[in-house]
Design an enzyme around this catalytic site. Sequence first.
Site, mmCIF file in Angstrom:
data_model
loop_
_atom_site.group_PDB
_atom_site.id
_atom_site.type_symbol
_atom_site.label_atom_id
_atom_site.label_comp_id
_atom_site.label_asym_id
_atom_site.label_seq_id
_atom_site.Cartn_x
_atom_site.Cartn_y
_atom_site.Cartn_z
ATOM 1 N N GLN A 91 -44.633 -2.510 31.390
ATOM 2 C CA GLN A 91 -45.330 -1.178 31.965
ATOM 3 C C GLN A 91 -44.196 -0.757 32.907
ATOM 4 O OE1 GLN A 91 -49.701 -1.946 33.215
ATOM 5 N NE2 GLN A 91 -48.570 -4.110 33.007
ATOM 6 N N ASN A 92 -43.286 -1.485 33.070
ATOM 7 C CA ASN A 92 -42.313 -0.929 34.043
ATOM 8 C C ASN A 92 -41.304 0.231 33.728
ATOM 9 O OD1 ASN A 92 -43.321 -2.879 35.656
ATOM 10 N ND2 ASN A 92 -41.527 -4.390 35.434
ATOM 11 N N VAL A 93 -40.791 1.195 34.650
ATOM 12 C CA VAL A 93 -40.326 2.312 34.480
ATOM 13 C C VAL A 93 -38.974 2.136 34.683
ATOM 14 C CG1 VAL A 93 -42.467 3.862 34.167
ATOM 15 C CG2 VAL A 93 -41.224 3.463 36.386
ATOM 16 N N ASP A 94 -38.503 1.016 35.363
ATOM 17 C CA ASP A 94 -37.365 0.923 36.124
ATOM 18 C C ASP A 94 -35.975 0.524 35.398
ATOM 19 O OD1 ASP A 94 -37.537 -1.893 35.560
ATOM 20 O OD2 ASP A 94 -38.483 -2.487 37.302
ATOM 21 N N HIS A 108 -45.005 2.857 29.483
ATOM 22 C CA HIS A 108 -45.067 3.982 30.439
ATOM 23 C C HIS A 108 -43.638 4.693 30.482
ATOM 24 C CE1 HIS A 108 -48.800 1.524 32.331
ATOM 25 N NE2 HIS A 108 -49.122 2.025 31.056
ATOM 26 N N CYS A 116 -39.494 17.936 29.630
ATOM 27 C CA CYS A 116 -39.734 19.493 30.132
ATOM 28 C C CYS A 116 -41.330 19.638 30.461
ATOM 29 C CB CYS A 116 -39.462 20.585 28.992
ATOM 30 S SG CYS A 116 -39.807 22.085 29.500
ATOM 31 N N CYS A 139 -35.321 22.119 33.116
ATOM 32 C CA CYS A 139 -35.011 21.786 31.736
ATOM 33 C C CYS A 139 -33.832 22.605 31.357
ATOM 34 C CB CYS A 139 -36.303 22.492 30.889
ATOM 35 S SG CYS A 139 -35.953 22.331 29.271
ATOM 36 N N CYS A 142 -34.964 25.650 28.466
ATOM 37 C CA CYS A 142 -35.683 26.691 28.648
ATOM 38 C C CYS A 142 -35.394 27.099 30.368
ATOM 39 C CB CYS A 142 -37.118 26.481 28.442
ATOM 40 S SG CYS A 142 -37.986 25.478 29.526
ATOM 41 N N ALA A 222 -42.818 -14.479 39.323
ATOM 42 C CA ALA A 222 -42.197 -14.490 37.961
ATOM 43 C C ALA A 222 -41.070 -15.102 38.082
ATOM 44 C CB ALA A 222 -42.355 -13.188 37.195
#
Length: 233
Positions: A91-94, A108, A116, A139, A142, A222
């Site tokens: 789930q980490n976005v790092d 995620h 955009c 963006c 555009c 962990a």
Amino acid sequence: MLRSARRVTVLTGAGVSAASGVPTFRGTGGLWKSFRPEELATSEAFARDPALVWEWYDWRRQTIAACRPNRAHEVLASWTDRFAGYVLITQNVDGLHERAGLAPVRLHGSIWELACWDGCGVSAWRNEDVPLPVRPPRCPECGGLARPGVVWFGEGLDPRVVARATQSTACDVFITAGTSSIVYPAAGLVHDAHRRGAFTVEINPDATPASAIVDARLQDGAETVLDVLDRLL
Ligand code: NAD
Ligand code: ZN
């Protein structure tokens, strides 16, 4: 159980990166300028005040850029050589799993991708500028507002990614590590695995809603638990 397992699936959350210095959302240090993450990581918040939300993401990107993968990321990356069927879901976005050498199934999105906001049709693009030279970023197609390439609270997940993650709950051992097990559908994966007969394990110093259904709870960080498990293996 791990010694005899062929198919092992691990789901990670923010707690796995805590020892690297990345703040979790629900632990101490989750607050930024008195805002709760739930007040910033939504499309409503972005629509209301994109400059504020981008200021927060720019701060998070700078924090993460200064962090290194820890022992948990290292062990989880190395397990791809240990088990015949190994799936790492995060789930980490790092991006710390990637930096440790293994690309996970990313539920995620990534804080290092932009998309955009106006939905002009351009695909998400990588951006690793820290700090952002222009804020809010634009963006390239555009000229409209760019948004972080992450899934916000209230947004749907990519159905193909969810399907991949769900398939992987058919396994011998399922480990949920460093997640508060509150955010669905990710939080449902351990239940799926349990129903499908996997031996389920939670690694978390604290109790979560998943604690009551798992077969084993390993109550520590962990980075510590995975290091011990790997050495025992
Ligand atoms: P969360 O912040 O809700 O929960 C973190 C969990 O980690 C808690 O249950 C806590 O007890 C546990 N924890 C703390 N230190 C730990 C350690 N050393 N080892 C193991 N566990 C530890 O995070 P979540 O469940 O991942 O959900 C929040 C959402 O926020 C996710 O969807 C994610 O996309 C996003 N998020 C990502 C990051 C990141 O990429 N590092 C950071 C914060 C939030
Ligand atoms: Zn665009």
